[in-house]
Structure formats: C-alpha cells, structure tokens
Motif scaffolding. Structure first.
Motif, PDB file in Angstrom:
ATOM      1  N   LYS A 136      -1.009   0.737  -4.648  1.00 49.31           N
ATOM      2  CA  LYS A 136      -0.654   0.239  -3.318  1.00 49.31           C
ATOM      3  C   LYS A 136      -0.571  -1.278  -3.377  1.00 49.31           C
ATOM      4  O   LYS A 136      -1.449  -1.928  -3.933  1.00 49.31           O
ATOM      5  N   ARG A 137       0.491  -1.827  -2.796  1.00 53.90           N
ATOM      6  CA  ARG A 137       0.699  -3.266  -2.820  1.00 53.90           C
ATOM      7  C   ARG A 137       0.787  -3.821  -1.413  1.00 53.90           C
ATOM      8  O   ARG A 137       1.353  -3.193  -0.515  1.00 53.90           O
ATOM      9  N   LYS A 138       0.218  -5.021  -1.249  1.00 53.30           N
ATOM     10  CA  LYS A 138       0.340  -5.769  -0.001  1.00 53.30           C
ATOM     11  C   LYS A 138       1.194  -6.994  -0.292  1.00 53.30           C
ATOM     12  O   LYS A 138       1.064  -7.622  -1.347  1.00 53.30           O
ATOM     13  N   TYR A 139       2.060  -7.323   0.666  1.00 50.69           N
ATOM     14  CA  TYR A 139       2.973  -8.443   0.484  1.00 50.69           C
ATOM     15  C   TYR A 139       2.639  -9.573   1.457  1.00 50.69           C
ATOM     16  O   TYR A 139       2.122  -9.343   2.555  1.00 50.69           O
ATOM     17  N   LYS A 140       2.916 -10.781   1.042  1.00 47.77           N
ATOM     18  CA  LYS A 140       2.623 -11.952   1.867  1.00 47.77           C
ATOM     19  C   LYS A 140       3.437 -11.925   3.153  1.00 47.77           C
ATOM     20  O   LYS A 140       2.988 -12.353   4.201  1.00 47.77           O
ATOM     21  N   ALA A 141       4.648 -11.422   3.063  1.00 46.63           N
ATOM     22  CA  ALA A 141       5.527 -11.233   4.221  1.00 46.63           C
ATOM     23  C   ALA A 141       6.594 -10.230   3.815  1.00 46.63           C
ATOM     24  O   ALA A 141       6.741  -9.902   2.637  1.00 46.63           O
ATOM     25  N   SER A 144       8.712 -10.495   0.573  1.00 50.43           N
ATOM     26  CA  SER A 144       8.243 -11.661  -0.174  1.00 50.43           C
ATOM     27  C   SER A 144       7.401 -11.244  -1.368  1.00 50.43           C
ATOM     28  O   SER A 144       7.367 -10.080  -1.753  1.00 50.43           O
ATOM     29  N   ALA A 145       6.695 -12.207  -1.945  1.00 53.39           N
ATOM     30  CA  ALA A 145       5.898 -11.960  -3.145  1.00 53.39           C
ATOM     31  C   ALA A 145       4.715 -11.041  -2.847  1.00 53.39           C
ATOM     32  O   ALA A 145       4.256 -10.917  -1.710  1.00 53.39           O
ATOM     33  N   ILE A 146       4.232 -10.413  -3.914  1.00 46.22           N
ATOM     34  CA  ILE A 146       3.078  -9.510  -3.796  1.00 46.22           C
ATOM     35  C   ILE A 146       1.816 -10.333  -3.569  1.00 46.22           C
ATOM     36  O   ILE A 146       1.549 -11.295  -4.277  1.00 46.22           O
ATOM     37  N   ALA A 147       1.035  -9.943  -2.574  1.00 48.51           N
ATOM     38  CA  ALA A 147      -0.231 -10.618  -2.289  1.00 48.51           C
ATOM     39  C   ALA A 147      -1.383  -9.951  -3.028  1.00 48.51           C
ATOM     40  O   ALA A 147      -2.306 -10.624  -3.501  1.00 48.51           O
ATOM     41  N   GLN A 148      -1.339  -8.630  -3.136  1.00 44.52           N
ATOM     42  CA  GLN A 148      -2.408  -7.906  -3.825  1.00 44.52           C
ATOM     43  C   GLN A 148      -1.915  -6.544  -4.280  1.00 44.52           C
ATOM     44  O   GLN A 148      -1.157  -5.880  -3.579  1.00 44.52           O
ATOM     45  N   SER A 149      -2.347  -6.141  -5.467  1.00 50.06           N
ATOM     46  CA  SER A 149      -2.067  -4.806  -5.995  1.00 50.06           C
ATOM     47  C   SER A 149      -3.387  -4.072  -6.158  1.00 50.06           C
ATOM     48  O   SER A 149      -4.302  -4.588  -6.792  1.00 50.06           O
ATOM     49  N   SER A 150      -3.471  -2.882  -5.574  1.00 48.62           N
ATOM     50  CA  SER A 150      -4.684  -2.072  -5.667  1.00 48.62           C
ATOM     51  C   SER A 150      -4.357  -0.784  -6.404  1.00 48.62           C
ATOM     52  O   SER A 150      -3.438  -0.058  -6.021  1.00 48.62           O
ATOM     53  N   PHE A 151      -5.120  -0.507  -7.462  1.00 47.11           N
ATOM     54  CA  PHE A 151      -4.888   0.653  -8.312  1.00 47.11           C
ATOM     55  C   PHE A 151      -6.002   1.667  -8.055  1.00 47.11           C
ATOM     56  O   PHE A 151      -7.153   1.436  -8.413  1.00 47.11           O
TER      57      PHE A 151
END
Length: 229
Positions: A136-141, A144-151
């Motif tokens: 699961k990935r969170k994006y800054k906007a 836009s760029a990836i803010a965090q990747s959770s495995f």
C-alpha cells in the motif's frame, strides 16, 4: 506457488529464467516480511499480521541477503564494536563466508541514488496474487511522488512462510532472512543504508552499475580476527 520449489530447483532454459527469478525474488521478500516485519497495530485491515513501513529498510535487508560478503562484514563490525566479547558474531561471519557461498548466493544489486536498489513491484505482485502480501502506498498529492510504502504480510503469507521454511532449498532463504533480521535489529532503512555506505566498494560504485563484491577483504579480516582469539 505450488510449483515454486520445483522451479527454483530446476535447471531451466533461458526462456523461463526471468519467471523463475521473479518467483525466487517473491520468496525472498516473503521471508523478509515474515522475519523482519513488525506486528501490525489495531487500525489495519483484518488479515494483515506484519508490516515493514519503509521500502528503504526492505532494500537494505535484501542487500545483505543477496550479498553474503557484505553481511559478514557487518557481523565483523558488530563483533569489533562490541569489544570482541561476543564470539558468536565471529562464528556467524565464518559460516556466511564458508565455502563458495559468497559466490553461489550472490545476487548483485545496482547502485542508484540512495544505494543498492531493485524494484520490488514484480515480487510484490506475485505475493499479492496469491494473497500472501499487500503493498500500500501513500502519495504526497494526487499524481505526485510516493510519501510512504507499506508492505503487509497476511496471515496466509505467514502460514506459507512457515511451510516453505521447512522445504529444501528454501530453508536457506528462511534462515538467512532470520539472521539478517537479527543483524538489522530495529534500525530504520536510513541507518542500515548508512552502515552499508561505509564500505568503500558500495560507496564508490557508479550510478547504475553493480556494487562489487568484497569477499577477499572480508576473508582476510576474518582470518586475522580468528588469530587474535
């Protein structure tokens, strides 16, 4: 994943090598999540049991699994930093360096902006397809760029890791993931990368080129430390 063991063990032609490599990568990442992941909190979806919150930590752990000589180097560093009191660290480094393991188990990684890197998307897609792990990935906007990747490791993934750990030749991957998880401890990815950057061959590798092995240097250092016991 039912034919995974046979495929990894078999001598395949070039047409199947990429597919086999993807499955091997998936197994390695599965064991990393199982052995180095943290237990999830209460706010995650049901069925998720462990998580690694940053891709950099996975990349650093994967580098030590794929490069036994660099893992042995870190074990020797920990031995010396600990005042040479824990001889088990020296023994473990010797086991890692024994025989042809540094060459046979080496899977080179390329040097990129933040050190050793190889895309995890294919491995995670394989694990996700079988319900073993989820990225699961969170994006800054938006866009836009990836803010965090959770495995995330699922309950099915944990059960599969336990099952595969008992099967040769996958036992090696399970045991090595356990050792590297212990070596890495609770250090974040940035701290692990910093340790790896302290090795000249890693630090000086050119962008986009393979990070060179250090077996000869580590072997000499190991022999010298053993003589000083």
């Amino acid at each position: 994943m039912s034919s995974l063991v046979a495929e990894i063990s078999s001598d395949t032609g070039s047409g199947a090598e990429k597919q086999v490599a993807q499955r091997r990568d998936a197994v390695r990442i599965l064991f990393i999540l199982d052995r180095a992941g943290n237990c999830v909190g209460r706010d995650v979806p049901e069925g998720y049991v462990k998580v690694i919150e940053a891709e950099m930590r996975i990349q650093a752990i994967d580098f030590w699994i794929r490069n036994p000589d660099y893992l042995a180097h870190e074990l020797l560093d920990q031995y010396e930093l600990g005042g040479r009191k824990d001889a088990t660290l020296l023994d473990r480094a010797g086991t890692v360096m024994a025989g042809d393991e540094p060459e046979l188990r080496r899977l080179g990684m390329l040097r990129y902006l933040f050190g050793a890197y190889e895309a995890l998307d294919d491995a995670m897609a394989t694990l996700s397809l079988h319900g073993l792990a989820v990225l699961k990935r969170k994006y800054k906007a938006a866009g836009s760029a990836i803010a965090q990747s959770s495995f995330f490791l699922t309950a099915e993934g944990a059960a599969k890791a336990e099952e595969l750990a008992k099967v040769s030749p996958l036992t090696w991957y399970a045991d090595r993931a356990s050792l590297v998880a212990e070596v890495a401890g609770d250090r974040k990815g940035g701290a692990l990368k910093k340790r790896q950057y302290e090795v000249a061959e890693y630090h000086d590798a050119r962008y986009g080129r393979l990070i060179q092995p250090i077996r000869a240097e580590v072997a000499r250092r190991l022999a010298e430390l053993r003589l000083q016991l």
